[in-house]
Write an enzyme that holds these catalytic residues in place. Structure first.
Site, mmCIF file in Angstrom:
data_model
loop_
_atom_site.group_PDB
_atom_site.id
_atom_site.type_symbol
_atom_site.label_atom_id
_atom_site.label_comp_id
_atom_site.label_asym_id
_atom_site.label_seq_id
_atom_site.Cartn_x
_atom_site.Cartn_y
_atom_site.Cartn_z
ATOM 1 N N ILE A 56 81.247 10.418 -20.088
ATOM 2 C CA ILE A 56 80.448 9.349 -20.689
ATOM 3 C C ILE A 56 80.403 8.196 -19.689
ATOM 4 O O ILE A 56 81.413 7.526 -19.473
ATOM 5 C CB ILE A 56 81.065 8.909 -22.027
ATOM 6 C CG1 ILE A 56 81.156 10.112 -22.966
ATOM 7 C CG2 ILE A 56 80.237 7.789 -22.653
ATOM 8 C CD1 ILE A 56 82.075 9.916 -24.142
ATOM 9 N N PRO A 57 79.249 7.964 -19.059
ATOM 10 C CA PRO A 57 79.159 6.966 -17.990
ATOM 11 C C PRO A 57 79.058 5.533 -18.522
ATOM 12 O O PRO A 57 78.048 4.855 -18.357
ATOM 13 C CB PRO A 57 77.899 7.392 -17.236
ATOM 14 C CG PRO A 57 77.037 7.988 -18.308
ATOM 15 C CD PRO A 57 77.995 8.683 -19.240
ATOM 16 N N CYS A 58 80.126 5.081 -19.162
ATOM 17 C CA CYS A 58 80.123 3.755 -19.777
ATOM 18 C C CYS A 58 79.954 2.637 -18.749
ATOM 19 O O CYS A 58 79.556 1.525 -19.115
ATOM 20 C CB CYS A 58 81.361 3.550 -20.628
ATOM 21 S SG CYS A 58 82.904 3.799 -19.764
ATOM 22 N N HIS A 59 80.207 2.915 -17.479
ATOM 23 C CA HIS A 59 80.010 1.893 -16.445
ATOM 24 C C HIS A 59 78.542 1.511 -16.311
ATOM 25 O O HIS A 59 78.227 0.458 -15.756
ATOM 26 C CB HIS A 59 80.564 2.372 -15.101
ATOM 27 C CG HIS A 59 79.852 3.547 -14.535
ATOM 28 N ND1 HIS A 59 80.040 4.836 -15.015
ATOM 29 C CD2 HIS A 59 78.938 3.643 -13.534
ATOM 30 C CE1 HIS A 59 79.271 5.663 -14.328
ATOM 31 N NE2 HIS A 59 78.599 4.966 -13.419
#
Length: 133
Positions: A56-59
């Protein structure tokens, strides 16, 4: 994780490499306007961060003005900035993503297979309000 978090993660997984979305944009895309803070809470609890496939690319999620999260859960704003720069995201200053160049439009190349992820913002999506213009 609950249904809200799972919906957040499903949208965040669709934000393409080199693009960002705002917390409010994610909230609107999952049908929960005015829930930007809860999107942040869900991402803070993300147990599978990263840019690799299935993570999950929360950045890639930033404030509506392009600001980085000072409390970025996985290393702070310097780590978030570094990850975004590695993907080609440009910045307007030291702390803000160039939203004009890098904000995701919410459209997907495919429907993700299950049809539960929106293909675009809702018809009443107000970009000016979302971006604070």
């Amino acid at each position: 994780m609950g249904d809200f978090s799972e919906r957040v993660f499903a949208v965040v997984r669709q934000v393409p490499h080199g693009k960002v979305a705002s917390y409010g944009q994610v909230a609107r895309l999952i049908g929960a306007p005015r829930s930007a803070r809860y999107v942040g809470y869900a991402l803070h609890a993300n147990t599978d961060p990263g840019a690799e496939v299935n993570h999950i690319p929360c950045h890639r999620i930033v404030f509506k003005d392009g600001g980085l999260c000072r409390g970025y859960a996985f290393g702070g704003p310097d780590v978030q900035r570094e990850m975004l720069e590695e993907e080609g995201v440009t910045f307007s200053d030291d702390e803000h993503v160039d939203m004009g160049a890098c904000q995701w439009d919410g459209r997907l190349d495919s429907d993700g297979g299950d049809g539960n992820v929106p293909l675009a913002p809702p018809p009443d999506f107000d970009w000016e309000r979302e971006l604070g213009d």
